[in-house]
Design a protein around this motif. Sequence first.
Motif, PDB file in Angstrom:
ATOM      1  N   THR A  63       0.952  -1.126   0.020  1.00  0.00           N
ATOM      2  CA  THR A  63      -0.184   0.115  -0.018  1.00  0.00           C
ATOM      3  C   THR A  63       0.738   1.014   0.046  1.00  0.00           C
ATOM      4  N   THR A  64       0.346   2.287  -0.357  1.00  0.00           N
ATOM      5  CA  THR A  64       0.967   3.744  -0.464  1.00  0.00           C
ATOM      6  C   THR A  64       0.055   4.580   0.439  1.00  0.00           C
ATOM      7  N   VAL A  65       0.885   5.314   1.441  1.00  0.00           N
ATOM      8  CA  VAL A  65       0.385   6.105   2.465  1.00  0.00           C
ATOM      9  C   VAL A  65       0.011   7.347   1.737  1.00  0.00           C
ATOM     10  N   LEU A  66      -1.254   8.052   1.771  1.00  0.00           N
ATOM     11  CA  LEU A  66      -1.621   9.178   1.379  1.00  0.00           C
ATOM     12  C   LEU A  66      -2.214  10.150   2.321  1.00  0.00           C
ATOM     13  N   TRP A  67      -2.148  11.555   2.054  1.00  0.00           N
ATOM     14  CA  TRP A  67      -2.725  12.471   3.010  1.00  0.00           C
ATOM     15  C   TRP A  67      -3.504  13.435   2.281  1.00  0.00           C
ATOM     16  N   ARG A  68      -4.677  13.795   3.054  1.00  0.00           N
ATOM     17  CA  ARG A  68      -5.437  14.978   2.288  1.00  0.00           C
ATOM     18  C   ARG A  68      -6.171  15.936   3.476  1.00  0.00           C
ATOM     19  N   PRO A  69      -5.972  17.084   3.306  1.00  0.00           N
ATOM     20  CA  PRO A  69      -6.853  17.907   4.149  1.00  0.00           C
ATOM     21  C   PRO A  69      -8.293  17.845   3.986  1.00  0.00           C
ATOM     22  N   ALA A  70      -8.912  18.130   4.859  1.00  0.00           N
ATOM     23  CA  ALA A  70     -10.601  17.791   4.897  1.00  0.00           C
ATOM     24  C   ALA A  70     -11.238  18.750   6.022  1.00  0.00           C
ATOM     25  N   GLY A  71     -12.438  19.405   5.539  1.00  0.00           N
ATOM     26  CA  GLY A  71     -13.018  20.547   6.420  1.00  0.00           C
ATOM     27  C   GLY A  71     -14.044  19.489   7.004  1.00  0.00           C
ATOM     28  N   SER A 123     -17.880  16.815  -6.267  1.00  0.00           N
ATOM     29  CA  SER A 123     -18.692  17.628  -7.510  1.00  0.00           C
ATOM     30  C   SER A 123     -18.150  17.618  -8.893  1.00  0.00           C
ATOM     31  N   LEU A 124     -18.900  17.284  -9.863  1.00  0.00           N
ATOM     32  CA  LEU A 124     -18.537  17.175 -11.169  1.00  0.00           C
ATOM     33  C   LEU A 124     -18.087  18.219 -11.775  1.00  0.00           C
ATOM     34  N   ASP A 125     -18.050  19.122 -11.300  1.00  0.00           N
ATOM     35  CA  ASP A 125     -17.310  20.706 -11.900  1.00  0.00           C
ATOM     36  C   ASP A 125     -16.034  20.600 -11.613  1.00  0.00           C
ATOM     37  N   ARG A 126     -15.413  19.909 -10.416  1.00  0.00           N
ATOM     38  CA  ARG A 126     -14.161  19.671 -10.397  1.00  0.00           C
ATOM     39  C   ARG A 126     -13.676  18.194 -10.954  1.00  0.00           C
ATOM     40  N   LEU A 127     -12.682  18.490 -11.679  1.00  0.00           N
ATOM     41  CA  LEU A 127     -12.317  17.231 -12.574  1.00  0.00           C
ATOM     42  C   LEU A 127     -11.485  16.222 -11.798  1.00  0.00           C
ATOM     43  N   TYR A 128     -10.692  16.660 -10.722  1.00  0.00           N
ATOM     44  CA  TYR A 128      -9.672  15.710 -10.134  1.00  0.00           C
ATOM     45  C   TYR A 128      -9.828  15.732  -8.583  1.00  0.00           C
ATOM     46  N   PHE A 129      -9.583  14.653  -7.981  1.00  0.00           N
ATOM     47  CA  PHE A 129      -9.376  14.566  -6.467  1.00  0.00           C
ATOM     48  C   PHE A 129      -7.960  14.361  -6.370  1.00  0.00           C
ATOM     49  N   PHE A 130      -7.252  15.235  -5.410  1.00  0.00           N
ATOM     50  CA  PHE A 130      -5.766  15.318  -5.322  1.00  0.00           C
ATOM     51  C   PHE A 130      -5.421  14.900  -3.763  1.00  0.00           C
ATOM     52  N   PRO A 131      -5.110  13.310  -3.783  1.00  0.00           N
ATOM     53  CA  PRO A 131      -4.317  12.836  -2.631  1.00  0.00           C
ATOM     54  C   PRO A 131      -3.025  13.213  -2.589  1.00  0.00           C
ATOM     55  N   ILE A 132      -2.524  13.628  -1.562  1.00  0.00           N
ATOM     56  CA  ILE A 132      -0.984  13.898  -1.425  1.00  0.00           C
ATOM     57  C   ILE A 132       0.173  13.152  -0.931  1.00  0.00           C
ATOM     58  N   LEU A 133       1.034  13.364  -1.322  1.00  0.00           N
ATOM     59  CA  LEU A 133       2.147  12.166  -1.090  1.00  0.00           C
ATOM     60  C   LEU A 133       2.881  12.731  -0.030  1.00  0.00           C
ATOM     61  N   VAL A 157     -12.262  24.598  12.074  1.00  0.00           N
ATOM     62  CA  VAL A 157     -11.052  23.871  12.324  1.00  0.00           C
ATOM     63  C   VAL A 157     -11.133  22.798  10.830  1.00  0.00           C
ATOM     64  N   ARG A 158      -9.993  22.516  10.946  1.00  0.00           N
ATOM     65  CA  ARG A 158      -9.451  21.686   9.499  1.00  0.00           C
ATOM     66  C   ARG A 158      -8.963  20.615   9.871  1.00  0.00           C
ATOM     67  N   TYR A 159      -8.945  19.372   9.070  1.00  0.00           N
ATOM     68  CA  TYR A 159      -8.312  18.306   9.506  1.00  0.00           C
ATOM     69  C   TYR A 159      -7.194  17.771   8.408  1.00  0.00           C
ATOM     70  N   VAL A 160      -6.326  17.026   8.771  1.00  0.00           N
ATOM     71  CA  VAL A 160      -5.405  16.147   7.963  1.00  0.00           C
ATOM     72  C   VAL A 160      -5.626  14.697   7.966  1.00  0.00           C
ATOM     73  N   THR A 161      -6.089  14.162   7.074  1.00  0.00           N
ATOM     74  CA  THR A 161      -6.461  12.869   7.230  1.00  0.00           C
ATOM     75  C   THR A 161      -5.319  11.994   6.620  1.00  0.00           C
ATOM     76  N   ARG A 162      -5.005  10.696   6.866  1.00  0.00           N
ATOM     77  CA  ARG A 162      -4.218   9.732   6.533  1.00  0.00           C
ATOM     78  C   ARG A 162      -4.946   8.327   6.126  1.00  0.00           C
ATOM     79  N   PHE A 163      -4.608   7.786   4.965  1.00  0.00           N
ATOM     80  CA  PHE A 163      -5.245   6.815   4.518  1.00  0.00           C
ATOM     81  C   PHE A 163      -4.150   6.053   3.623  1.00  0.00           C
ATOM     82  N   ARG A 164      -4.211   4.585   3.378  1.00  0.00           N
ATOM     83  CA  ARG A 164      -3.786   3.784   2.523  1.00  0.00           C
ATOM     84  C   ARG A 164      -4.524   3.225   1.426  1.00  0.00           C
TER      85      ARG A 164
END
Length: 117
Positions: A7-15, A34-44, A63-70
Amino acid sequence: MSGGGETTVLWRPAGPRELDLIRESGWRRWPPISLDRLYFFPILSEDFAIGGARDWNSSGPGVRYVTRFRVETGFLRRYSTRVFGGSAAPMLWVPTKDMDEFNAHIVGLIEVVHEIR
């Protein structure tokens, strides 16, 4: 949901609203984009995700959060890795139309690893 292999570990900010939707999924899926956004950007890069939560998503107090997922590494090879703007942090460019399949390749749970106020 798939389980074995590398697996690869990815991060992403979330509200807060996005985090509520992740919680409703049992911490296993990103909500539809939303379909008007063309891409989802998980961060390395964790540091870049922290900066994104602090700076990019600063649409006011709160508050904003940083998430981690694989995600299964083999699955991620289909997506290009690019840098955004002048940053040096690579992100995956996942077309929003692929979100259901992307979510099916998350291994384990999406975790909140930082809370930024």
